[in-house]
Design a protein around this motif. Structure first.
Motif, PDB file in Angstrom:
ATOM      1  N   MET A   3      32.052  28.509  37.828  1.00 13.59           N
ATOM      2  CA  MET A   3      31.917  29.800  38.493  1.00 13.59           C
ATOM      3  C   MET A   3      31.993  29.607  39.995  1.00 13.59           C
ATOM      4  N   ASN A   4      32.716  30.508  40.641  1.00 14.67           N
ATOM      5  CA  ASN A   4      32.822  30.449  42.089  1.00 14.67           C
ATOM      6  C   ASN A   4      32.445  31.811  42.676  1.00 14.67           C
ATOM      7  N   LYS A   5      32.632  31.968  43.979  1.00 16.30           N
ATOM      8  CA  LYS A   5      32.259  33.219  44.647  1.00 16.30           C
ATOM      9  C   LYS A   5      33.042  34.410  44.109  1.00 16.30           C
ATOM     10  N   LEU A   6      34.312  34.199  43.775  1.00 15.72           N
ATOM     11  CA  LEU A   6      35.129  35.282  43.229  1.00 15.72           C
ATOM     12  C   LEU A   6      34.554  35.752  41.890  1.00 15.72           C
ATOM     13  N   ASP A   7      34.190  34.799  41.029  1.00 15.67           N
ATOM     14  CA  ASP A   7      33.604  35.166  39.734  1.00 15.67           C
ATOM     15  C   ASP A   7      32.285  35.911  39.929  1.00 15.67           C
ATOM     16  N   SER A   8      31.451  35.457  40.859  1.00 14.87           N
ATOM     17  CA  SER A   8      30.177  36.144  41.124  1.00 14.87           C
ATOM     18  C   SER A   8      30.417  37.567  41.611  1.00 14.87           C
ATOM     19  N   ALA A   9      31.373  37.741  42.515  1.00  8.36           N
ATOM     20  CA  ALA A   9      31.689  39.080  43.018  1.00  8.36           C
ATOM     21  C   ALA A   9      32.228  39.960  41.893  1.00  8.36           C
ATOM     22  N   LEU A  10      33.073  39.395  41.051  1.00 10.76           N
ATOM     23  CA  LEU A  10      33.631  40.123  39.913  1.00 10.76           C
ATOM     24  C   LEU A  10      32.513  40.555  38.959  1.00 10.76           C
ATOM     25  N   LEU A  11      31.587  39.642  38.676  1.00 11.60           N
ATOM     26  CA  LEU A  11      30.467  39.974  37.787  1.00 11.60           C
ATOM     27  C   LEU A  11      29.607  41.082  38.373  1.00 11.60           C
ATOM     28  N   ASN A  12      29.370  41.051  39.666  1.00  9.40           N
ATOM     29  CA  ASN A  12      28.561  42.102  40.285  1.00  9.40           C
ATOM     30  C   ASN A  12      29.240  43.465  40.171  1.00  9.40           C
ATOM     31  N   ILE A  13      30.555  43.498  40.257  1.00 11.60           N
ATOM     32  CA  ILE A  13      31.282  44.759  40.054  1.00 11.60           C
ATOM     33  C   ILE A  13      31.074  45.250  38.625  1.00 11.60           C
ATOM     34  N   LEU A  14      31.233  44.356  37.647  1.00 10.98           N
ATOM     35  CA  LEU A  14      31.093  44.747  36.239  1.00 10.98           C
ATOM     36  C   LEU A  14      29.650  45.082  35.881  1.00 10.98           C
ATOM     37  N   ILE A  15      28.688  44.417  36.504  1.00 15.11           N
ATOM     38  CA  ILE A  15      27.279  44.750  36.262  1.00 15.11           C
ATOM     39  C   ILE A  15      27.003  46.172  36.738  1.00 15.11           C
ATOM     40  N   LYS A  16      27.565  46.532  37.863  1.00 15.80           N
ATOM     41  CA  LYS A  16      27.370  47.880  38.403  1.00 15.80           C
ATOM     42  C   LYS A  16      28.110  48.923  37.575  1.00 15.80           C
ATOM     43  N   ASP A  17      29.324  48.564  37.120  1.00 14.96           N
ATOM     44  CA  ASP A  17      30.141  49.498  36.344  1.00 14.96           C
ATOM     45  C   ASP A  17      31.012  48.716  35.367  1.00 14.96           C
ATOM     46  N   ALA A  18      30.544  48.596  34.133  1.00 17.79           N
ATOM     47  CA  ALA A  18      31.293  47.837  33.122  1.00 17.79           C
ATOM     48  C   ALA A  18      32.620  48.498  32.777  1.00 17.79           C
ATOM     49  N   ARG A  19      32.805  49.732  33.186  1.00 14.95           N
ATOM     50  CA  ARG A  19      34.060  50.443  32.915  1.00 14.95           C
ATOM     51  C   ARG A  19      35.070  50.318  34.051  1.00 14.95           C
ATOM     52  N   ALA A  20      34.743  49.529  35.066  1.00 28.21           N
ATOM     53  CA  ALA A  20      35.684  49.344  36.183  1.00 28.21           C
ATOM     54  C   ALA A  20      37.002  48.805  35.636  1.00 28.21           C
TER      55      ALA A  20
ATOM     56  N   ILE B 144      30.181  36.348  30.104  1.00 25.67           N
ATOM     57  CA  ILE B 144      30.030  37.761  29.748  1.00 25.67           C
ATOM     58  C   ILE B 144      29.878  37.814  28.235  1.00 25.67           C
ATOM     59  N   GLU B 145      28.710  38.268  27.789  1.00 22.31           N
ATOM     60  CA  GLU B 145      28.455  38.352  26.350  1.00 22.31           C
ATOM     61  C   GLU B 145      28.937  39.663  25.768  1.00 22.31           C
ATOM     62  N   GLN B 146      28.783  40.751  26.520  1.00 21.05           N
ATOM     63  CA  GLN B 146      29.216  42.059  26.033  1.00 21.05           C
ATOM     64  C   GLN B 146      29.274  43.036  27.193  1.00 21.05           C
ATOM     65  N   PHE B 147      29.979  44.123  26.995  1.00 17.84           N
ATOM     66  CA  PHE B 147      30.019  45.227  27.935  1.00 17.84           C
ATOM     67  C   PHE B 147      29.201  46.334  27.285  1.00 17.84           C
TER      68      PHE B 147
ATOM     69  N   LEU C  30      35.870  34.773  31.725  1.00 15.60           N
ATOM     70  CA  LEU C  30      34.409  34.878  31.686  1.00 15.60           C
ATOM     71  C   LEU C  30      33.915  35.299  30.302  1.00 15.60           C
ATOM     72  N   VAL C  31      34.695  36.117  29.624  1.00 17.17           N
ATOM     73  CA  VAL C  31      34.348  36.503  28.249  1.00 17.17           C
ATOM     74  C   VAL C  31      34.506  35.307  27.323  1.00 17.17           C
ATOM     75  N   THR C  32      35.628  34.619  27.413  1.00 15.55           N
ATOM     76  CA  THR C  32      35.911  33.466  26.553  1.00 15.55           C
ATOM     77  C   THR C  32      34.870  32.365  26.737  1.00 15.55           C
ATOM     78  N   SER C  33      34.448  32.136  27.979  1.00 12.71           N
ATOM     79  CA  SER C  33      33.476  31.063  28.248  1.00 12.71           C
ATOM     80  C   SER C  33      32.055  31.458  27.875  1.00 12.71           C
ATOM     81  N   GLY C  34      31.832  32.737  27.547  1.00 17.49           N
ATOM     82  CA  GLY C  34      30.495  33.188  27.155  1.00 17.49           C
ATOM     83  C   GLY C  34      29.637  33.655  28.311  1.00 17.49           C
TER      84      GLY C  34
END
Length: 148
Positions: free
Chosen positions: A1-18, A47-50, A41-45
């Motif tokens: 995981m890098n900064k891009l992945d963390s930023a991406l996760l924060n977007i999806l945490i805020k809005d999983a429908r993005a 992200i477990e679910q939306f 991120l889904v394949t690696s586990g």
């Protein structure tokens, strides 16, 4: 995981429908790259679910109580699974002493909580003690998930 992945996760945490286009625009990457990163991120586990975050008050679930149970260690798994299967139980955790359960319940009334407690908690010899507290107000909560 890098900064891009963390930023991406924060977007999806805020809005999983993005959409991938929205993610790409916010991160300054291509839509295809956004899709590839999310799928990775889904394949690696990571992200477990939306899922949707539901406001319990809008569903009439206005009584929020936290219960700490001490349970005979030999019965911990059985009791925790039985309680986890109850619709009133929103979350349930086995604590580090391996005899305590921390439980969050949501009900529509004190009467329905009382019925749940009498049916599922009271008069069980494996329950050694009960501590119950009602939520007065939320100051900080994880609605939308943790921030990374």
């Amino acid at each position: 995981m890098n900064k891009l992945d963390s930023a991406l996760l924060n977007i999806l945490i805020k809005d999983a429908r993005a959409s991938y286009a929205d993610i790409a625009r916010q991160l300054g990457i291509s839509r295809a790259h956004a899709r590839t990163r999310v799928q990775g991120l889904v394949t690696s586990g990571v992200i477990e679910q939306f899922s949707a975050v539901v406001n319990p008050e809008k569903l009439g679930k206005v009584i929020s109580l936290f219960i700490d149970l001490k349970v005979a260690p030999a019965q911990l798994e059985t009791v925790s699974q039985e309680l986890a299967d109850c619709q009133e139980v929103v979350s349930l955790y086995i604590m580090s002493d391996l005899q305590s359960l921390h439980i969050h319940t949501l009900t529509d009334s004190f009467e329905s909580f009382d019925a749940f407690a009498r049916r599922r908690i009271f008069n069980r010899p494996e329950v050694l003690s009960v501590d119950c507290k009602m939520l007065m107000s939320r100051v900080k909560h994880r609605r939308g998930g943790p921030r990374l």
